[in-house]
Design a protein around this motif. Structure first.
Motif, PDB file in Angstrom:
ATOM      1  N   SER A  76       0.830  -1.202   0.000  1.00  0.00           N
ATOM      2  CA  SER A  76       0.000   0.000   0.000  1.00  0.00           C
ATOM      3  C   SER A  76       0.863   1.250   0.000  1.00  0.00           C
ATOM      4  CB  SER A  76      -0.925   0.021   1.223  1.00  0.00           C
ATOM      5  OG  SER A  76      -0.180   0.220   2.405  1.00  0.00           O
ATOM      6  N   ILE A  77       0.243   2.366  -0.376  1.00  0.00           N
ATOM      7  CA  ILE A  77       0.854   3.669  -0.152  1.00  0.00           C
ATOM      8  C   ILE A  77      -0.167   4.563   0.543  1.00  0.00           C
ATOM      9  CG2 ILE A  77       2.367   3.488  -2.177  1.00  0.00           C
ATOM     10  CD1 ILE A  77       0.611   5.701  -3.444  1.00  0.00           C
ATOM     11  N   SER A  78       0.340   5.491   1.334  1.00  0.00           N
ATOM     12  CA  SER A  78      -0.506   6.467   2.019  1.00  0.00           C
ATOM     13  C   SER A  78      -0.171   7.856   1.503  1.00  0.00           C
ATOM     14  CB  SER A  78      -0.296   6.404   3.535  1.00  0.00           C
ATOM     15  OG  SER A  78      -0.722   5.156   4.047  1.00  0.00           O
ATOM     16  N   ILE A  79      -1.217   8.670   1.335  1.00  0.00           N
ATOM     17  CA  ILE A  79      -1.087  10.002   0.760  1.00  0.00           C
ATOM     18  C   ILE A  79      -1.489  11.031   1.806  1.00  0.00           C
ATOM     19  CG2 ILE A  79      -1.742  11.496  -1.162  1.00  0.00           C
ATOM     20  CD1 ILE A  79      -2.836   8.924  -2.535  1.00  0.00           C
ATOM     21  N   SER A  80      -0.671  12.053   1.946  1.00  0.00           N
ATOM     22  CA  SER A  80      -0.978  13.148   2.859  1.00  0.00           C
ATOM     23  C   SER A  80      -0.995  14.454   2.078  1.00  0.00           C
ATOM     24  CB  SER A  80       0.074  13.227   3.975  1.00  0.00           C
ATOM     25  OG  SER A  80      -0.126  14.375   4.783  1.00  0.00           O
ATOM     26  N   TYR A  81      -2.076  15.210   2.246  1.00  0.00           N
ATOM     27  CA  TYR A  81      -2.116  16.571   1.707  1.00  0.00           C
ATOM     28  C   TYR A  81      -1.832  17.491   2.884  1.00  0.00           C
ATOM     29  CZ  TYR A  81      -3.697  20.692  -0.867  1.00  0.00           C
ATOM     30  OH  TYR A  81      -3.765  21.924  -1.493  1.00  0.00           O
ATOM     31  N   PRO A  82      -0.565  17.867   3.071  1.00  0.00           N
ATOM     32  CA  PRO A  82      -0.155  18.458   4.348  1.00  0.00           C
ATOM     33  C   PRO A  82      -0.504  19.935   4.476  1.00  0.00           C
ATOM     34  CG  PRO A  82       1.716  18.345   2.873  1.00  0.00           C
ATOM     35  CD  PRO A  82       0.557  17.709   2.135  1.00  0.00           C
ATOM     36  N   SER A  83      -0.688  20.329   5.709  1.00  0.00           N
ATOM     37  CA  SER A  83      -0.808  21.748   6.024  1.00  0.00           C
ATOM     38  C   SER A  83       0.556  22.229   6.505  1.00  0.00           C
ATOM     39  CB  SER A  83      -1.866  21.979   7.105  1.00  0.00           C
ATOM     40  OG  SER A  83      -1.545  21.243   8.272  1.00  0.00           O
ATOM     41  N   LEU A  84       0.788  23.503   6.367  1.00  0.00           N
ATOM     42  CA  LEU A  84       2.091  24.080   6.684  1.00  0.00           C
ATOM     43  C   LEU A  84       2.105  24.610   8.112  1.00  0.00           C
ATOM     44  CD1 LEU A  84       4.851  24.741   5.335  1.00  0.00           C
ATOM     45  CD2 LEU A  84       3.918  27.005   4.834  1.00  0.00           C
ATOM     46  N   SER A  85       3.069  24.121   8.901  1.00  0.00           N
ATOM     47  CA  SER A  85       3.283  24.626  10.256  1.00  0.00           C
ATOM     48  C   SER A  85       4.607  25.386  10.278  1.00  0.00           C
ATOM     49  CB  SER A  85       3.332  23.470  11.260  1.00  0.00           C
ATOM     50  OG  SER A  85       2.132  22.726  11.236  1.00  0.00           O
ATOM     51  N   HIS A  86       4.649  26.482  10.995  1.00  0.00           N
ATOM     52  CA  HIS A  86       5.888  27.262  11.007  1.00  0.00           C
ATOM     53  C   HIS A  86       5.964  28.109  12.265  1.00  0.00           C
ATOM     54  CE1 HIS A  86       3.814  31.087  10.060  1.00  0.00           C
ATOM     55  NE2 HIS A  86       3.000  30.325   9.346  1.00  0.00           N
ATOM     56  N   ASN A  87       7.190  28.435  12.614  1.00  0.00           N
ATOM     57  CA  ASN A  87       7.470  29.418  13.651  1.00  0.00           C
ATOM     58  C   ASN A  87       8.774  30.108  13.278  1.00  0.00           C
ATOM     59  OD1 ASN A  87       9.596  27.708  14.422  1.00  0.00           O
ATOM     60  ND2 ASN A  87       8.342  26.690  15.987  1.00  0.00           N
ATOM     61  N   SER A  88       9.371  30.808  14.196  1.00  0.00           N
ATOM     62  CA  SER A  88      10.585  31.562  13.874  1.00  0.00           C
ATOM     63  C   SER A  88      11.782  30.662  13.615  1.00  0.00           C
ATOM     64  CB  SER A  88      10.914  32.532  15.013  1.00  0.00           C
ATOM     65  OG  SER A  88      11.106  31.820  16.233  1.00  0.00           O
ATOM     66  N   ALA A  89      11.692  29.378  14.006  1.00  0.00           N
ATOM     67  CA  ALA A  89      12.837  28.474  13.877  1.00  0.00           C
ATOM     68  C   ALA A  89      12.746  27.545  12.677  1.00  0.00           C
ATOM     69  CB  ALA A  89      12.991  27.645  15.155  1.00  0.00           C
ATOM     70  N   PHE A  90      11.534  27.161  12.253  1.00  0.00           N
ATOM     71  CA  PHE A  90      11.445  26.179  11.177  1.00  0.00           C
ATOM     72  C   PHE A  90      10.092  26.251  10.477  1.00  0.00           C
ATOM     73  CE2 PHE A  90       9.886  24.061  15.005  1.00  0.00           C
ATOM     74  CZ  PHE A  90       8.690  23.512  14.564  1.00  0.00           C
ATOM     75  N   ILE A  91      10.060  25.618   9.303  1.00  0.00           N
ATOM     76  CA  ILE A  91       8.831  25.392   8.546  1.00  0.00           C
ATOM     77  C   ILE A  91       8.673  23.889   8.402  1.00  0.00           C
ATOM     78  CG2 ILE A  91       7.646  25.729   6.339  1.00  0.00           C
ATOM     79  CD1 ILE A  91       9.216  28.296   5.978  1.00  0.00           C
ATOM     80  N   TYR A  92       7.491  23.380   8.689  1.00  0.00           N
ATOM     81  CA  TYR A  92       7.322  21.931   8.754  1.00  0.00           C
ATOM     82  C   TYR A  92       5.972  21.516   8.191  1.00  0.00           C
ATOM     83  CZ  TYR A  92       7.088  17.214  10.752  1.00  0.00           C
ATOM     84  OH  TYR A  92       6.976  15.863  10.918  1.00  0.00           O
ATOM     85  N   GLU A  93       5.969  20.412   7.433  1.00  0.00           N
ATOM     86  CA  GLU A  93       4.740  19.819   6.929  1.00  0.00           C
ATOM     87  C   GLU A  93       4.603  18.421   7.529  1.00  0.00           C
ATOM     88  OE1 GLU A  93       3.856  21.737   2.581  1.00  0.00           O
ATOM     89  OE2 GLU A  93       5.396  20.185   2.681  1.00  0.00           O
ATOM     90  N   ALA A  94       3.605  18.233   8.356  1.00  0.00           N
ATOM     91  CA  ALA A  94       3.425  16.961   9.054  1.00  0.00           C
ATOM     92  C   ALA A  94       2.715  15.954   8.158  1.00  0.00           C
ATOM     93  CB  ALA A  94       2.630  17.169  10.334  1.00  0.00           C
ATOM     94  N   PHE A  95       3.126  14.690   8.274  1.00  0.00           N
ATOM     95  CA  PHE A  95       2.484  13.623   7.508  1.00  0.00           C
ATOM     96  C   PHE A  95       1.301  13.057   8.277  1.00  0.00           C
ATOM     97  CE2 PHE A  95       1.776   9.155   6.635  1.00  0.00           C
ATOM     98  CZ  PHE A  95       1.637   9.145   5.259  1.00  0.00           C
ATOM     99  N   ASN A  96       0.148  13.000   7.611  1.00  0.00           N
ATOM    100  CA  ASN A  96      -1.033  12.305   8.113  1.00  0.00           C
ATOM    101  C   ASN A  96      -1.569  11.447   6.979  1.00  0.00           C
ATOM    102  OD1 ASN A  96      -1.481  13.503  10.858  1.00  0.00           O
ATOM    103  ND2 ASN A  96      -1.619  15.386   9.662  1.00  0.00           N
ATOM    104  N   ALA A  97      -1.917  10.217   7.286  1.00  0.00           N
ATOM    105  CA  ALA A  97      -2.390   9.298   6.247  1.00  0.00           C
ATOM    106  C   ALA A  97      -3.830   9.652   5.870  1.00  0.00           C
ATOM    107  CB  ALA A  97      -2.285   7.858   6.725  1.00  0.00           C
ATOM    108  N   ASP A  98      -3.976  10.736   5.093  1.00  0.00           N
ATOM    109  CA  ASP A  98      -5.317  11.171   4.694  1.00  0.00           C
ATOM    110  C   ASP A  98      -6.006  10.113   3.839  1.00  0.00           C
ATOM    111  OD1 ASP A  98      -5.151  13.726   5.954  1.00  0.00           O
ATOM    112  OD2 ASP A  98      -3.900  14.425   4.298  1.00  0.00           O
ATOM    113  N   ILE A  99      -5.256   9.520   2.916  1.00  0.00           N
ATOM    114  CA  ILE A  99      -5.790   8.470   2.046  1.00  0.00           C
ATOM    115  C   ILE A  99      -4.757   7.350   1.935  1.00  0.00           C
ATOM    116  CG2 ILE A  99      -6.432   7.859  -0.322  1.00  0.00           C
ATOM    117  CD1 ILE A  99      -8.627   9.376   0.981  1.00  0.00           C
ATOM    118  N   THR A 100      -5.196   6.108   2.097  1.00  0.00           N
ATOM    119  CA  THR A 100      -4.329   4.944   1.909  1.00  0.00           C
ATOM    120  C   THR A 100      -4.958   4.032   0.866  1.00  0.00           C
ATOM    121  OG1 THR A 100      -3.452   5.009   4.167  1.00  0.00           O
ATOM    122  CG2 THR A 100      -3.291   2.912   2.991  1.00  0.00           C
ATOM    123  N   ILE A 101      -4.165   3.650  -0.125  1.00  0.00           N
ATOM    124  CA  ILE A 101      -4.616   2.740  -1.180  1.00  0.00           C
ATOM    125  C   ILE A 101      -3.875   1.422  -0.999  1.00  0.00           C
ATOM    126  CG2 ILE A 101      -4.960   2.447  -3.659  1.00  0.00           C
ATOM    127  CD1 ILE A 101      -4.317   5.449  -3.942  1.00  0.00           C
TER     128      ILE A 101
END
Length: 249
Positions: free
Chosen positions: A68-93
């Protein structure tokens, strides 16, 4: 000291076994092992450890696991130190609940290019064409007896299909809307929870795309291009002072 290498013979780097990184060749098909394997590639995480590290394919983050593969359409999280996109298994095939016990369960890279990589899952007859920049994730099902399952970590609020059973719309409780396209009629049924199952076998192409911001204005564009899919892409530097991306479909 004179070299024992024949004149005009290509130089071969000596074999070296790393204690840090495992041999990535086990994730590549035999046909690709006759040439040097890429280093620091955009799909490198698919060849590290067990091949199950998430990898970013604009606009999705994709993670491979057994059959299987899992697909994440990530939202962008950020602060003064970093920019980060968290993985969530929104869809798994995934493939059949009972894959071929004699076939390998992990993916096999059967081809790659500057912008794309193809993952095969021999145990479930699934092949994924992953191309950077594509709004679709494309899956080829090679056997009519294959059973397809689509699941999510979210609740499915509504699931509807068109009259020809070639397009389905899944609305999730995280405000995402996903569109599922099929090259031929497929009987997909929501179990009332977070799973969408295929009633009967299917052979053909399945394409999945998120509807950006659940905005219906974009749906007609996705509908228009749902039947034409890229399988690879290259960066072309042949013209002076220009970079051109070319996709193969």
């Amino acid at each position: 000291m004179a070299s024992s290498r024949p004149k005009n013979a290509p130089f071969l780097f000596p074999t070296f076994n790393s204690s840090v990184l495992p041999d990535p060749s086990r994730f590549f098909s035999h046909d690709l092992l006759s040439a040097p394997l890429p280093t620091n590639s955009f799909f490198q995480n698919f060849t590290l450890k067990n091949g199950d590290q998430a990898e970013y394919f604009h606009p999705y983050i994709i993670k491979s696991s057994e059959s299987s593969i899992s697909i994440s359409y990530p939202s962008l999280s950020h602060n003064s130190a970093f920019i980060y996109e968290a993985f969530n298994a929104d869809i798994t095939i995934s493939g059949s609940d009972e894959p071929d016990q004699h076939s390998r369960k992990t993916h096999l890279i059967s081809s790659f290019s500057d912008l794309g990589v193809t993952l095969d899952f021999p145990s479930s007859n699934l092949r994924f064409f992953l191309v950077r920049g594509s709004p679709f994730v494309t899956c080829s099902v090679s056997s009519g007896n294959s059973s397809i399952k689509i699941s999510t970590i979210h609740a499915v609020l509504s699931f509807t299909g068109n009259s020809s059973s070639t397009k389905y719309t899944a609305k999730l409780n995280n405000n995402q809307t996903w569109l599922i396209y099929a090259s031929s009629p497929i009987n997909l049924v929501n179990d009332g929870g977070s799973s969408i199952n295929c009633g009967g076998g299917f052979s053909g192409i399945i394409r999945i795309a998120v509807l950006p911001d659940s905005n219906p204005d974009f749906e007609s564009i996705l509908d228009r291009f749902s039947c034409c899919y890229p399988i690879s892409g290259d960066a072309d530097f042949t013209k002076p002072f220009a970079l051109e991306y070319k996709w193969e479909k």
